[in-house]
Design a protein around this motif. Sequence first.
Motif, short mmCIF file in Angstrom:
data_model
loop_
_atom_site.label_atom_id
_atom_site.label_comp_id
_atom_site.label_asym_id
_atom_site.label_seq_id
_atom_site.Cartn_x
_atom_site.Cartn_y
_atom_site.Cartn_z
N VAL A 194 0.72 -1.14 0.06
CA VAL A 194 0.01 0.15 0.00
C VAL A 194 1.05 1.32 0.08
N ASP A 195 0.50 2.01 -0.98
CA ASP A 195 1.14 3.29 -0.92
C ASP A 195 0.20 4.40 -0.65
N ASP A 196 0.09 4.78 0.59
CA ASP A 196 -0.74 5.86 1.19
C ASP A 196 -0.03 7.17 1.56
N LYS A 197 0.92 7.40 0.90
CA LYS A 197 1.54 8.72 1.05
C LYS A 197 0.45 10.06 0.89
N ASP A 198 -0.21 9.67 -0.32
CA ASP A 198 -1.08 10.69 -0.68
C ASP A 198 -2.69 10.22 -0.02
N LYS A 199 -2.95 10.80 0.97
CA LYS A 199 -4.08 10.21 1.83
C LYS A 199 -5.35 10.37 1.10
N SER A 200 -5.57 11.09 -0.14
CA SER A 200 -6.65 11.17 -0.78
C SER A 200 -6.90 10.04 -1.84
N ASN A 201 -5.66 9.70 -2.12
CA ASN A 201 -5.57 8.52 -3.34
C ASN A 201 -4.41 7.51 -2.88
N ILE A 202 -5.21 6.41 -2.50
CA ILE A 202 -4.28 5.42 -2.01
C ILE A 202 -4.10 4.29 -2.84
N LEU A 203 -3.04 3.87 -3.24
CA LEU A 203 -2.61 2.86 -4.32
C LEU A 203 -2.49 1.35 -3.51
N PHE A 204 -3.22 0.61 -4.12
CA PHE A 204 -3.13 -0.87 -3.83
C PHE A 204 -2.31 -1.56 -4.63
N GLU A 205 -1.04 -2.36 -4.34
CA GLU A 205 -0.58 -3.35 -5.50
C GLU A 205 -0.67 -4.68 -4.80
N PHE A 206 -1.63 -5.44 -5.72
CA PHE A 206 -1.79 -6.91 -5.42
C PHE A 206 -1.03 -7.83 -6.16
N GLN A 207 -0.27 -8.70 -5.36
CA GLN A 207 0.66 -9.52 -5.81
C GLN A 207 0.10 -11.00 -5.77
N HIS A 208 0.23 -11.95 -6.71
CA HIS A 208 -0.09 -13.49 -6.44
C HIS A 208 0.91 -14.27 -7.44
N TYR A 209 1.23 -15.42 -7.17
CA TYR A 209 2.00 -16.37 -7.74
C TYR A 209 1.13 -17.01 -8.53
N THR A 210 1.36 -17.35 -9.99
CA THR A 210 0.21 -18.05 -10.54
C THR A 210 0.54 -19.55 -10.46
N LYS A 211 -0.20 -20.41 -10.89
CA LYS A 211 -0.02 -21.77 -10.75
C LYS A 211 1.21 -22.36 -11.17
N TYR A 212 1.71 -21.39 -12.41
CA TYR A 212 3.01 -22.03 -12.94
C TYR A 212 4.39 -21.03 -12.62
N GLY A 213 4.12 -20.27 -11.50
CA GLY A 213 4.97 -19.72 -10.85
C GLY A 213 5.20 -18.41 -11.37
N GLN A 214 4.65 -17.73 -12.13
CA GLN A 214 4.73 -16.22 -12.62
C GLN A 214 4.38 -15.24 -11.41
N ASP A 215 5.23 -14.34 -11.28
CA ASP A 215 4.71 -13.35 -10.44
C ASP A 215 4.01 -12.07 -10.99
N PHE A 216 2.58 -12.62 -10.69
CA PHE A 216 1.48 -11.66 -11.29
C PHE A 216 1.02 -10.48 -10.31
N ASN A 217 1.16 -9.35 -10.84
CA ASN A 217 0.33 -8.36 -10.13
C ASN A 217 -0.50 -7.32 -10.72
N PHE A 218 -1.25 -6.55 -10.02
CA PHE A 218 -2.01 -5.29 -10.62
C PHE A 218 -2.06 -4.31 -9.56
N ASN A 219 -2.43 -3.22 -10.01
CA ASN A 219 -2.76 -2.10 -9.00
C ASN A 219 -4.02 -1.50 -9.03
N ALA A 220 -4.69 -1.02 -7.88
CA ALA A 220 -6.02 -0.39 -7.96
C ALA A 220 -6.01 0.57 -6.93
N GLU A 221 -6.75 1.70 -7.17
CA GLU A 221 -6.82 2.98 -6.28
C GLU A 221 -8.05 3.09 -5.48
#
Length: 120
Positions: free
Chosen positions: A23-50
């Motif tokens: 979580v990047d919450d430096k900007d209190k009005s817009n907080i960025l979440f980065e979600f990370q998960h390894y796939t079943k074949y081991g790829q490092d998959f991630n995406f962001n949402a605010e």
Amino acid sequence: MNTKEKIQKVTDISQGYGWSVNVDDKDKSNILFEFQHYTKYGQDFNFNAEMSNEEIETLVAGIKQYFTDFDPDYEASLWIGDDGHGKCGAPYHIKDIVADMEDAETKIYELLKALETELL
């Protein structure tokens, strides 16, 4: 629920589904979440949402939009090398790369449904 509690709740729910959350919450009005998960074949998959204006609905809407726009075939194409096989640690066979991205899509959907159910 205050902002810190919202962040913690999102983190707890996400981790319950196997996601790591930064979580990047430096900007209190817009907080960025980065979600990370390894796939079943081991790829490092991630995406962001605010989360905007401390409204959890904006975060869930952002994840829903990401899920709606997610195209496993396109994502798989990014991992296919010039020789027609997986590159950069992706599975060797194209069918496995596609299956891996379909798995990622399923994981995004499960996270979205969990957050919708528990937060909205």
